[in-house]
Enzyme design. Structure first.
Site, short mmCIF file in Angstrom:
data_model
loop_
_atom_site.label_atom_id
_atom_site.label_comp_id
_atom_site.label_asym_id
_atom_site.label_seq_id
_atom_site.Cartn_x
_atom_site.Cartn_y
_atom_site.Cartn_z
N ASN A 12 -16.19 -40.11 -68.99
CA ASN A 12 -16.11 -38.67 -68.75
C ASN A 12 -17.46 -38.08 -68.35
OD1 ASN A 12 -13.45 -37.50 -68.83
ND2 ASN A 12 -13.33 -38.15 -70.97
N GLU A 19 -6.84 -44.09 -73.67
CA GLU A 19 -5.73 -43.13 -73.68
C GLU A 19 -4.38 -43.83 -73.73
OE1 GLU A 19 -5.70 -38.86 -72.28
OE2 GLU A 19 -6.80 -39.82 -70.64
N ASP A 32 -4.00 -41.25 -63.62
CA ASP A 32 -4.95 -40.58 -62.73
C ASP A 32 -6.25 -41.37 -62.59
OD1 ASP A 32 -5.34 -39.98 -65.41
OD2 ASP A 32 -5.78 -37.86 -65.10
N HIS A 33 -6.39 -42.47 -63.33
CA HIS A 33 -7.58 -43.33 -63.25
C HIS A 33 -7.22 -44.67 -62.59
CE1 HIS A 33 -10.24 -41.19 -66.25
NE2 HIS A 33 -9.06 -40.67 -66.53
N ASN A 44 -8.23 -46.48 -67.99
CA ASN A 44 -7.59 -45.37 -68.70
C ASN A 44 -6.17 -45.27 -68.17
OD1 ASN A 44 -6.53 -42.77 -69.31
ND2 ASN A 44 -8.57 -41.98 -69.66
N ASP A 97 -13.79 -45.05 -70.17
CA ASP A 97 -13.77 -43.75 -69.52
C ASP A 97 -14.89 -42.94 -70.14
OD1 ASP A 97 -13.37 -41.19 -68.63
OD2 ASP A 97 -11.29 -41.05 -69.29
N ASP A 132 -15.39 -43.91 -64.74
CA ASP A 132 -15.02 -45.13 -65.48
C ASP A 132 -16.07 -46.19 -65.15
OD1 ASP A 132 -12.02 -44.53 -66.46
OD2 ASP A 132 -12.36 -43.66 -64.48
#
Length: 257
Positions: A148, A34, A247-248, A7, A146, A218
């Site tokens: 989530n 994303e 941030d991933h 991501n 991802d 992930d």
């Protein structure tokens, strides 16, 4: 074949990072989530210069997914979940060599009990129904992205905080992931490690990365037909240390043969 998921949280911002990582880590196949850009702006030429073919499905500002493959043909591309009406660009699948790669950017869900949470559960059920059929046609499959969802308490920095009533760790979300895996999909990371505290996402706030206050959301899932070939897996934390990072961090699996 080394297959990765990342991501990037805006490909426009993170393209230099992606280029650097493709050159250093040299994955064979990558699923991006994303990307946050519409298709005419996708950097197809820049990635082709590095030897990567691309298929992609995006929209301005939000969502967006892509599959990259190095020195391998990409075919049988599927955009979205068949039969599921959804304007959000969250799903792309393609056959790379003899492996079916399904790239998911799973709905976040906002908060337990909200409309977005209900949409997340409907979306996950639609994915499960689709993949049940897809696995019949393509038994050699990797489902990545991802998700989530942190699968269990080992995958969160604080199980008391991230409990079964919290978004990303709620009982219904985890049960949806279990049902998906029950199709014959195996968490590649857990094939090789039972270790807790290995994460793929850290909030930008509260110095979360430095303090390792993260989640493992992930995932790379391998089908029954590929389980024995999944000889190595992990999370590459290095890109998370770079300036202005996503941030991933990328999650990956290596298939032998």
């Amino acid at each position: 074949m080394r297959i990765a998921s990342w991501n990037v949280n805006s490909l426009t911002v993170r393209l230099p990072h992606l280029v650097q990582w493709l050159q250093s880590f040299a994955p064979d196949v990558v699923g991006l989530q994303e990307t946050k850009l519409d298709d005419p702006r996708f950097p197809d030429d820049a990635l082709a210069a590095l030897g990567y073919r691309s298929v992609f499905c995006g929209q301005k500002t939000y969502n967006g997914v892509a599959i990259l493959a190095r020195d391998r043909p990409i075919g049988e591309v599927q955009y979205g979940i068949p039969g599921f009406e959804d304007e959000q660009k969250r799903v792309i699948a393609a056959t790379v060599g003899d492996v079916r790669v399904v790239n998911l950017y799973v709905v976040n869900g906002q908060d337990v009990g909200t409309e977005k949470y209900a949409y997340k559960l409907r979306w996950l059920e639609a994915v499960r129904a689709w993949l049940a059929e897809e696995l019949q046609r393509h038994p050699r499959m990797v489902v990545l992205g991802d998700f989530n969802i942190a699968p269990d308490a080992r995958d969160v920095h604080d199980p008391t905080l991230w409990n079964e009533g919290h978004i990303l760790t709620s009982a219904a979300e985890r049960e949806a992931l279990v049902r998906l895996q029950a199709l014959g999909l195996h968490d590649a990371f857990r094939l090789h490690s039972e270790e807790a505290g290995i994460f793929s996402w850290w909030d930008y706030r509260q110095a979360a990365f430095r303090r390792n206050l993260g989640l493992r959301i992930d995932l790379t899932l391998v089908s029954d037909a590929l389980r024995a070939q999944a000889v190595e897996s992990g999370i590459d934390r290095e890109p998370r240390t770079w300036e202005r990072p996503s941030d991933h961090a990328p999650a990956w699996v290596r298939l032998a043969g």
